[in-house]
Scaffold this motif. Structure first.
Motif, PDB file in Angstrom:
ATOM      1  N   ARG A   1       0.815  -1.216   0.000  1.00 12.09           N
ATOM      2  CA  ARG A   1       0.000   0.000   0.000  1.00 12.09           C
ATOM      3  C   ARG A   1       0.851   1.271   0.000  1.00 12.09           C
ATOM      4  O   ARG A   1       0.376   2.331  -0.413  1.00 12.09           O
ATOM      5  CB  ARG A   1      -0.919   0.022   1.219  1.00 12.09           C
ATOM      6  N   VAL A   2       2.062   1.171   0.487  1.00  7.77           N
ATOM      7  CA  VAL A   2       2.928   2.358   0.580  1.00  7.77           C
ATOM      8  C   VAL A   2       4.171   2.168  -0.272  1.00  7.77           C
ATOM      9  O   VAL A   2       5.244   2.679   0.041  1.00  7.77           O
ATOM     10  CB  VAL A   2       3.315   2.627   2.058  1.00  7.77           C
ATOM     11  N   ALA A   3       4.050   1.412  -1.366  1.00 11.06           N
ATOM     12  CA  ALA A   3       5.213   1.179  -2.228  1.00 11.06           C
ATOM     13  C   ALA A   3       5.690   2.463  -2.875  1.00 11.06           C
ATOM     14  O   ALA A   3       6.893   2.674  -3.069  1.00 11.06           O
ATOM     15  CB  ALA A   3       4.862   0.141  -3.293  1.00 11.06           C
ATOM     16  N   ASN A   4       4.762   3.352  -3.214  1.00  6.16           N
ATOM     17  CA  ASN A   4       5.107   4.621  -3.849  1.00  6.16           C
ATOM     18  C   ASN A   4       4.584   5.770  -2.990  1.00  6.16           C
ATOM     19  O   ASN A   4       3.450   5.727  -2.501  1.00  6.16           O
ATOM     20  CB  ASN A   4       4.491   4.718  -5.252  1.00  6.16           C
ATOM     21  N   ALA A   5       5.417   6.790  -2.827  1.00  6.39           N
ATOM     22  CA  ALA A   5       5.011   7.973  -2.071  1.00  6.39           C
ATOM     23  C   ALA A   5       4.102   8.837  -2.932  1.00  6.39           C
ATOM     24  O   ALA A   5       4.407   9.119  -4.096  1.00  6.39           O
ATOM     25  CB  ALA A   5       6.240   8.767  -1.631  1.00  6.39           C
ATOM     26  N   ARG A   6       2.990   9.239  -2.384  1.00  8.43           N
ATOM     27  CA  ARG A   6       2.034  10.076  -3.090  1.00  8.43           C
ATOM     28  C   ARG A   6       1.301  10.951  -2.082  1.00  8.43           C
ATOM     29  O   ARG A   6       1.502  10.812  -0.878  1.00  8.43           O
ATOM     30  CB  ARG A   6       1.052   9.233  -3.901  1.00  8.43           C
ATOM     31  N   PHE A   7       0.437  11.802  -2.592  1.00  7.20           N
ATOM     32  CA  PHE A   7      -0.290  12.718  -1.724  1.00  7.20           C
ATOM     33  C   PHE A   7      -1.222  11.918  -0.807  1.00  7.20           C
ATOM     34  O   PHE A   7      -2.031  11.118  -1.254  1.00  7.20           O
ATOM     35  CB  PHE A   7      -1.100  13.706  -2.567  1.00  7.20           C
ATOM     36  N   GLY A   8      -1.060  12.147   0.489  1.00  8.55           N
ATOM     37  CA  GLY A   8      -1.880  11.417   1.453  1.00  8.55           C
ATOM     38  C   GLY A   8      -1.633   9.926   1.419  1.00  8.55           C
ATOM     39  O   GLY A   8      -2.579   9.131   1.553  1.00  8.55           O
ATOM     40  N   GLY A   9      -0.370   9.519   1.251  1.00 12.54           N
ATOM     41  CA  GLY A   9      -0.072   8.094   1.114  1.00 12.54           C
ATOM     42  C   GLY A   9      -0.439   7.273   2.331  1.00 12.54           C
ATOM     43  O   GLY A   9      -0.948   6.162   2.205  1.00 12.54           O
ATOM     44  N   PHE A  10      -0.194   7.822   3.519  1.00  8.67           N
ATOM     45  CA  PHE A  10      -0.505   7.084   4.740  1.00  8.67           C
ATOM     46  C   PHE A  10      -1.970   7.202   5.152  1.00  8.67           C
ATOM     47  O   PHE A  10      -2.402   6.508   6.061  1.00  8.67           O
ATOM     48  CB  PHE A  10       0.374   7.578   5.880  1.00  8.67           C
ATOM     49  N   SER A  11      -2.698   8.096   4.492  1.00 14.61           N
ATOM     50  CA  SER A  11      -4.081   8.305   4.918  1.00 14.61           C
ATOM     51  C   SER A  11      -4.940   7.075   4.681  1.00 14.61           C
ATOM     52  O   SER A  11      -5.914   6.841   5.411  1.00 14.61           O
ATOM     53  CB  SER A  11      -4.667   9.507   4.174  1.00 14.61           C
ATOM     54  N   GLN A  12      -4.599   6.267   3.672  1.00  9.86           N
ATOM     55  CA  GLN A  12      -5.384   5.068   3.418  1.00  9.86           C
ATOM     56  C   GLN A  12      -5.154   3.995   4.466  1.00  9.86           C
ATOM     57  O   GLN A  12      -5.925   3.035   4.541  1.00  9.86           O
ATOM     58  CB  GLN A  12      -5.037   4.508   2.034  1.00  9.86           C
ATOM     59  N   LEU A  13      -4.142   4.172   5.306  1.00  7.50           N
ATOM     60  CA  LEU A  13      -3.907   3.208   6.381  1.00  7.50           C
ATOM     61  C   LEU A  13      -4.697   3.544   7.637  1.00  7.50           C
ATOM     62  O   LEU A  13      -4.759   2.719   8.547  1.00  7.50           O
ATOM     63  CB  LEU A  13      -2.411   3.162   6.729  1.00  7.50           C
ATOM     64  N   LEU A  14      -5.272   4.732   7.693  1.00  9.90           N
ATOM     65  CA  LEU A  14      -5.935   5.160   8.916  1.00  9.90           C
ATOM     66  C   LEU A  14      -7.249   4.440   9.165  1.00  9.90           C
ATOM     67  O   LEU A  14      -7.752   4.440  10.291  1.00  9.90           O
ATOM     68  CB  LEU A  14      -6.187   6.679   8.869  1.00  9.90           C
ATOM     69  N   LEU A  15      -7.819   3.833   8.137  1.00 11.69           N
ATOM     70  CA  LEU A  15      -9.103   3.162   8.283  1.00 11.69           C
ATOM     71  C   LEU A  15      -8.963   1.666   8.551  1.00 11.69           C
ATOM     72  O   LEU A  15      -9.973   0.966   8.636  1.00 11.69           O
ATOM     73  CB  LEU A  15      -9.957   3.392   7.026  1.00 11.69           C
ATOM     74  N   LEU A  16      -7.742   1.165   8.641  1.00 12.59           N
ATOM     75  CA  LEU A  16      -7.534  -0.255   8.940  1.00 12.59           C
ATOM     76  C   LEU A  16      -7.807  -0.495  10.426  1.00 12.59           C
ATOM     77  O   LEU A  16      -7.435   0.311  11.290  1.00 12.59           O
ATOM     78  CB  LEU A  16      -6.116  -0.675   8.577  1.00 12.59           C
TER      79      LEU A  16
END
Length: 511
Positions: free
Chosen positions: A8-23
Motif C-alpha cells: 500500500r505504501v510502495a510509492n510515495a504520493r499525496f496522502g499516502g498514509f491516509s489510506q492506512l488510517l481506516l484499517l
C-alpha cells in the motif's frame, strides 16, 4: 498474525498514509479504544459533578484545584521518559526477530556436504535437518504462547513427527533441570561425526563447515531463550507507566473547563469535550500501548511474530532441500546471452523509460574544473621554489589592500622573514653527511661527530673563514688512487632546522 501493508505504501504520493488510517486489525484504535473511552467517561463525570452537584463554596475550591493541577502537570517528563523507552523496546523487538532460527544456510551445507543417493544417505540428511527443526520447536514452545498451545507436551511433538519415541526416551532420561532445547543439536553433532567416519562427509573441512553452521543456528536458539529470560528492567517499565498514568490523572482535573464568569486566566471558553486533551491522550497512551505490544513479540497480538507459520515453512523447505532437491540438477545449456558482448535483460513497456537514464558513475563525475586548473605542474619547478613563497602569497591574498604597509611596514617585513625561514627549512631538510672518513689503513681518525649538536657550555670563537676557496676534501673514489679531491663551496649554507630560528630576535629588533 503480522499486519503487512508494504504494497500500500510502495510509492510515495499525496496522502499516502491516509489510506492506512481506516484499517482496524493491528491499528491503534483497536489497542486504545477502551482506555480512551474510560478517560473520556471519567472526565465527563467530573465535569458534570462540578457543574451540577457542587455548592458555590465547593466550586471555588475545585476551581483552585483545577488551576493547581494544570500548572504542575507539565513537570512530569512524559515525552522524555516515554521516547527513550519506546526506542529501546522497538530495537529489542527487531533484534528478537533477527534471532529467529532459520534453517536455510544449514540445509544448503547439509545438501552439499552429506553425500549419498542411497537410502542411508537420504536418512542422514533428513535426520540432520529434523534435529535442527526439533531444536527450534523446543525453544519456540518455551517462549511463544502460540507455539505452546500447538505443542503443549512432548507427546504432541512426537505425534507431529519432530521426534521419534526412542529419541523421546533418551530426551526424558537425560537428567537435567534446565531447558533441554540444545539436546537435538548435540544429536546433530554426533550424527555428523558418524557420517564423517562412514565417508558420507568426505573431509574434515566439510565437517567443520557443517558444525559452524550448526553453532550459528544453535546460537540463535540460545538468544531467544535469553531474550525471554532477561526482560527490560521492571523499574524502567514501572517508571514509564506511572509517568503516563499520573500525568493524565492530573489532566482529568487540570483540564476541566471552569466558569468563565469567575475571570480565571485562560478559562474564557466553556466546552464539554476536551478535544486537544483527548488528542494528547491518544498520542501518549498510544505510544505506551505500542511498547506494550512490542515488548514481547511471541504472544498472540496482531503484530506478533508468526511463529507457527515459520515452523511449518522451515520444516518443509529444509526437507525439500536435502531430499528431493539433493543432486537434482537441470541439463547444462548455453544461456541466452552466450555470444553477446554486452548482456542485458529486456524491459517491458512499463519499464522501458529506464533505458534512457544514464548509469551512475560516481558522485565526482559531475565536477567541472577550469582549464588552467587541469594543467600538470612540473615537480622540479614546485621543488625549486621557496616553501614560504606560497604561504606568504596566500597570506597576502587574505589581507586587505594596504595592510602589509600599515604600521611602518612591520607586517610586510615579518612576512618576508617567514619566507626566509621556510626556505631555510626546505633547503636544510637533507641531512649533511660527515666529512670524516676512515683512514686508508682502516683506522678511524679522531673527529667531533660524536659530540652533541648543540653545546650549551662555553665555546671558543671560531676563526673567520679564508677569503679564498676552501681546500679540497678527500673522498674515496673508484679509481686506482685511494682518494679523489672535489672542491667544496666557499660560502656557508643556511643553518640546520634544529637550530633556534633568529626570526624572533629580528622581530624584536623590528619592534
Amino acid at each position: 498474525m503480522t499486519v503487512t501493508y508494504t504494497a500500500r505504501v510502495a510509492n510515495a504520493r499525496f496522502g499516502g498514509f491516509s489510506q492506512l488510517l481506516l484499517l482496524w486489525r493491528g491499528s491503534i484504535y483497536k489497542l486504545l479504544w477502551r482506555e480512551l473511552l474510560t478517560f473520556l467517561g471519567l472526565f465527563m463525570v467530573l465535569s458534570a459533578t462540578y457543574r451540577f452537584l457542587l455548592t458555590e463554596e465547593q466550586k471555588r475550591y475545585f476551581e483552585k484545584l483545577v488551576i493547581y493541577c494544570d500548572q504542575y502537570a507539565s513537570l512530569i517528563p512524559v515525552s522524555f521518559v516515554l521516547g527513550f523507552y519506546v526506542t529501546l523496546v522497538v530495537q529489542r523487538w527487531w533484534n528478537q526477530y533477527l534471532c529467529m532460527p532459520l534453517p536455510d544456510p544449514l540445509m544448503c551445507v547439509v545438501a552439499g556436504t552429506v553425500h549419498g543417493r542411497d537410502e542411508r544417505g537420504r536418512l542422514y540428511r533428513r535426520t540432520l535437518m529434523r534435529y535442527a527443526g526439533l531444536s527450534a520447536v523446543l525453544i519456540l514452545r518455551s517462549v511463544s504462547t502460540a507455539v505452546f498451545k500447538r505443542f503443549p507436551t512432548i507427546d504432541h511433538v512426537v505425534e507431529a513427527g519432530f521426534m521419534t519415541r526412542e529419541e523421546r526416551k533418551k530426551f526424558e532420561n537425560l537428567n537435567s533441570s534446565y531447558n533441554k532445547f540444545w539436546v537435538p543439536c548435540v544429536w546433530f553433532s554426533n550424527l555428523a561425526a558418524q557420517a564423517r567416519r562412514e565417508g558420507r562427509i568426505r573431509d574434515n573441512s566439510a565437517l567443520k563447515l557443517l558444525l559452524e553452521e550448526l553453532n550459528v543456528f544453535r546460537g540463535k536458539c540460545g538468544m531467544l531463550f535469553h531474550y525471554d529470560w532477561i526482560s527490560v528492567p521492571l523499574v524502567y517499565t514501572q517508571v514509564v507507566t506511572i509517568a503516563v498514568y499520573s500525568y493524565f490523572l492530573a489532566c482529568l482535573i487540570g483540564r476541566q473547563f471552569l466558569d468563565p464568569a469567575q475571570g480565571y486566566k485562560d478559562h474564557d471558553l466553556d466546552l464539554c469535550v476536551p478535544i486537544f486533551t483527548l488528542l494528547q491522550f491518544f498520542f501518549y497512551v498510544g505510544w505506551l500501548k505500542v511498547a506494550e505490544q512490542l515488548i514481547n513479540p511471541f504472544g498472540e497480538d496482531d503484530d506478533d511474530f508468526e511463529t507457527n507459520f515459520l515452523i511449518d515453512r522451515n520444516f518443509q523447505v529444509s526437507m525439500l532441500a536435502v531430499d528431493e532437491m539433493y543432486d537434482d540438477l537441470a541439463m547444462l545449456e548455453k544461456d541466452l546471452y552466450w555470444d553477446a558482448t554486452e548482456a542485458r535483460a529486456p524491459y517491458t513497456a512499463a519499464t522501458a523509460f529506464l533505458l534512457q537514464q544514464p548509469s551512475f558513475q560516481g558522485s565526482t563525475f559531475d565536477i567541472t574544473l577550469a582549464k588552467e586548473d587541469m594543467q600538470f605542474q612540473r615537480q622540479d619547478c614546485v621543488a625549486d621554489g621557496p616553501l614560504g613563497e606560497a604561504h606568504g602569497d596566500f597570506l597576502q591574498r587574505l589581507l586587505p589592500a594596504g595592510a602589509g604597509t600599515a604600521g611602518g611596514g612591520l607586517l610586510g617585513r615579518r612576512l618576508s622573514l617567514l619566507r626566509r625561514k621556510n626556505s631555510c627549512v626546505s633547503e636544510a631538510s637533507i641531512p649533511a653527511s660527515c666529512a670524516c672518513s676512515g683512514a686508508p689503513d682502516g683506522t678511524a681518525p679522531e673527529c667531533g661527530c660524536g659530540e652533541p649538536l648543540l653545546d650549551l657550555g662555553p665555546r671558543e670563537p671560531e676563526p673567520d673563514p679564508p677569503a679564498g676557496p676552501e681546500p679540497p676534501v678527500p673522498i674515496p673514489g673508484p679509481t686506482a688512487e685511494p682518494f679523489t679531491t672535489v672542491p667544496m663551496p666557499g660560502t656557508r649554507g643556511p643553518a640546520p632546522p634544529w637550530l633556534p630560528s633568529p626570526i624572533g630576535e629580528e622581530e624584536e629588533n623590528l619592534a
